[in-house]
Write an enzyme that holds these catalytic residues in place. Sequence first.
Site, PDB file in Angstrom:
ATOM      1  N   HIS A 296       0.839  -1.208   0.000  1.00  0.00           N
ATOM      2  CA  HIS A 296       0.000   0.000   0.000  1.00  0.00           C
ATOM      3  C   HIS A 296       0.874   1.258   0.000  1.00  0.00           C
ATOM      4  O   HIS A 296       0.691   2.147  -0.841  1.00  0.00           O
ATOM      5  CB  HIS A 296      -0.907  -0.031   1.228  1.00  0.00           C
ATOM      6  CG  HIS A 296      -1.807   1.157   1.367  1.00  0.00           C
ATOM      7  ND1 HIS A 296      -3.104   1.168   0.923  1.00  0.00           N
ATOM      8  CD2 HIS A 296      -1.588   2.378   1.897  1.00  0.00           C
ATOM      9  CE1 HIS A 296      -3.650   2.340   1.185  1.00  0.00           C
ATOM     10  NE2 HIS A 296      -2.747   3.108   1.770  1.00  0.00           N
ATOM     11  N   GLU A 297       1.820   1.326   0.899  1.00  0.00           N
ATOM     12  CA  GLU A 297       2.661   2.531   0.989  1.00  0.00           C
ATOM     13  C   GLU A 297       3.514   2.664  -0.265  1.00  0.00           C
ATOM     14  O   GLU A 297       3.711   3.764  -0.776  1.00  0.00           O
ATOM     15  CB  GLU A 297       3.539   2.496   2.242  1.00  0.00           C
ATOM     16  CG  GLU A 297       2.781   2.299   3.555  1.00  0.00           C
ATOM     17  CD  GLU A 297       1.582   3.213   3.747  1.00  0.00           C
ATOM     18  OE1 GLU A 297       1.599   4.345   3.236  1.00  0.00           O
ATOM     19  OE2 GLU A 297       0.602   2.775   4.390  1.00  0.00           O
TER      20      GLU A 297
HETATM   21  N1  ARG Z   1      -1.589   7.952   4.307  1.00  0.00           N
HETATM   22  C1  ARG Z   1      -1.443   6.941   5.314  1.00  0.00           C
HETATM   23  C2  ARG Z   1      -1.873   5.657   4.664  1.00  0.00           C
HETATM   24  O1  ARG Z   1      -2.929   5.352   4.372  1.00  0.00           O
HETATM   25  C3  ARG Z   1      -2.241   7.164   6.527  1.00  0.00           C
HETATM   26  C4  ARG Z   1      -1.816   8.313   7.344  1.00  0.00           C
HETATM   27  C5  ARG Z   1      -2.906   8.777   8.203  1.00  0.00           C
HETATM   28  N2  ARG Z   1      -2.434   9.519   9.300  1.00  0.00           N
HETATM   29  C6  ARG Z   1      -3.218  10.196  10.126  1.00  0.00           C
HETATM   30  N3  ARG Z   1      -2.644  10.786  11.109  1.00  0.00           N
HETATM   31  N4  ARG Z   1      -4.484  10.313  10.006  1.00  0.00           N
HETATM   32  O2  ARG Z   1      -1.197   4.867   4.259  1.00  0.00           O
HETATM   33 ZN    ZN Z   2      -2.888   5.068   2.245  1.00  0.00          ZN
END
Ligand code: ARG
Ligand code: ZN
Length: 870
Positions: A296-297
Amino acid sequence: RMILLSDYQPPDWRVEALELRFELDPEDTRVHSRLRVRRRDGSAPGAPLRLHGRDLQRLSIAVNGAEPSPGSCVEDREGLLLSGLPDAAEIAIETRIRPDANTALEGLYVSGGSLCTQCEPEGFRRITYFPDRPDVLTRYRVRLEADAARYPVLLANGNRVDAGSLPEGRHYAVWEDPFPKPSYLFALVAGDLACIADRFTTRSGREVALEIYVEHHNRERCAHALASLQRAMRYDEEAFGREYDLDVYMIVAVDDFNMGAMENKGLNLFNAKYVLASPDTATDDDYVHIESVIAHEYFHNWSGNRVTCRDWFQLSLKEGLTVFRDQEFTTDCTLFGVKRVDDVQRLRAFQFPEDAGPLAHPVRPDRYAEINNFYTMTVYEKGAELIRMLRTLIGRDAFRRGLDRYFQRFDGQAVTTDDFVAVMAEVSGRDLAQFQRWYTQAGTPQVTARTRFDAQAGVLQLDLAQRTPPTPGQHEKDLLQVPIRVALLGRDGRRLSARLGGAPEAAEWVLELTAGEQSFQLRGLREPPAAVSWLRGFSAPVLLEAGQGTDELAHLVANDDDAFARWDAAQTLLRRAVIARVEDAVDPRLEAALTTAMAALLEDSAVEPVLLAALLELPAHRELMESFERADPVAVDQARRAVEHSLFAPLAERLAARAPERARWDDGAFTAEAMGQRRLLNRLLAVRVAAGGEGALEEAARQYHEARSQTLAMGALAAVNDRAEPVRGELLADFERRYRQDPLVLDKWFALEAASQVGDGFARLERLLEHPGFRWSNPNRVRAVLGPFMAQNHRHFHRVDGAGYERIAHYLERLDALNPQTAARLVIPLTRWRRLDEARSARMRASLEQLAGKGLSKDLADVVERGLAS
Ligand code: ARG
Ligand code: ZN
């Protein structure tokens, strides 16, 4: 204060370049920032420059080398407002922050011995003053300075271009990220970490260094994460044509982390739980989750970083698409058919309740008070379902061309979900105006389906109707475009061919429901269908009610070649059996039919082990609760257990006989086959224990003691966790002794203890919170204890006198003072009071009201207020 999508204004200022210099120290970090800003063409003349800032100590500011006059530099709740600037300026700001006092885990903070950051969505403003919004992209040059002994590793985004030593035992590193990015993708890490490295060669020949950074004692637990990354990189090239773009890709595992992981450009930060694994410390599910979060990342590098979001209302642009991409990866590489079953199970248990409750919001929300509270199942998981529906509607080829065009056209830009759908409309030539409503309309659509067979004409008529119930702030709902994939099974269990409209003969069709009521005809049938296989592959995130009888559903359970539809037919029967028991109307005929169906499945060697495990599982408590306007959660739990008992008690011998050979599969191998066998082993054990089969508890104890893989050890513990002592107590105590020093594994013990309904759950909860391994400052620990207590310990959490609710409210108040984001997530179960029986409902509501009266963080207050609003 509400932020509204309709208020969106493009930024008046561009940031052309940014230089950051950090003098790192946990108690006193100095951030020197130098921004080159330029007024954007077409911006309002004289518009001031907004720099966001939060909890910062400003030491100095200079505009083009001079201190601004007090009137042109105003500090307010949001940060700084600079007015009277020339069209281009250089702004230099020095701020002081205290990472060691940062318990919110947003911005720069301390975890273990390291300094690390979390900026998405609005953490960067806790580091320095900056236009902290995703549509302001710029190039970063970052210089890190720190004590060389304490922080030998210094990381930031991009490529390292310089490093060296400094006086007084300090050293520095300079990092440059060639790709313009918004501030939420900034990251830095300073620590004493081990580096596990490998390489990847992209298909166009770029050599990429892959580096995973962990605490030294964890270096043996990184192999799976590294291999997962390599698989994900290859898959993205093959399935989506996406290639990596920097010379290095880094992952850092952090113990204290609010979410799962974060896709900062080139420098991903991960909750350690989604990196570290070895067969004796991680279950198969852990392995699968790690692989999927790593993917995912990584996939975000294109869907999120290269093409990012214009504003936070567009969060699903990157999250829905990236979840879709990681689901595809896990389907094709690891779990195959059963992935869809797992995902739908999760969607129904978590997203459907969200969509049906007080926190319901559209995939693209149009207002928020606190954006952190919108990292939801709806934005992520329902968002991914919308992408999948688009592919179903326009076809795989057009979809793939659409993705290519999307990435090419918007590379380096911050865009909207409308932009995404517009590209899909363009490549397919289809009008997707009605489809767009899926993004703006909250709530799970209810679809009803009925059929009529005209034997004379050989025509099956399918009558469909749709309706979406009202959600907070959206009373009237529009009609949606709903793709419903169907097939027909004949008496022999095989699919029947027919013609839909003028199309050629086929054995599967996608009905596009667009009206409130609509009929379709399947022509050319030579025999009456024995069963209709509805919503194959879960082609739309709807609740479909087809009024099918027990025989028809049993025929699907026995024969359907679509794994999801087959499983779903079993779920429908099982759900009916539980509902009947809750309503004090035990349906012996139905339960007998289920036993017969299950017996046949156990005999059928053609059913894959992993699918059999899913077919033997009852709908989750959370999902069952959704079947009622209001329900007594303890009664639902008991009814569920009663059905499980009555269904499987007569099958004790067959269940034992069907168990795969334990020693053979107990090796932790990360293959679909081995994981499927272990899933089945655990499922059969759980069912045998639930059915009260003779020797089942002893078998569980044996499985626990003999287990080499943690999957089988945990399976045994889970099977006995709600059973009377002493077996449960002995096994759990043994587990605690073994893993006391291993926080990630100990979390599983915390979770089991908190979930167990036997004995005095309140006293046990207190003991867990006093355990030396517990820390209020660590989100994983807090979630491991409070989460399962609320989700699974119905007898205690839902005690009729409200003691469970009060206690949780009290803990959350305490947690909120440390970590608002985690508190705001954990409070969600307390917002479901409307769906409980009246006595509990009033008590839960009272606890929520009491909490509302305290001085809460913005995060927690937002959820509590929405939870109380009618
Ligand atoms: N973008 C990140 C992911 O889905 C999630 C980060 C969310 N962080 C937060 N503090 N709400 O992979
Ligand atoms: Zn994400």
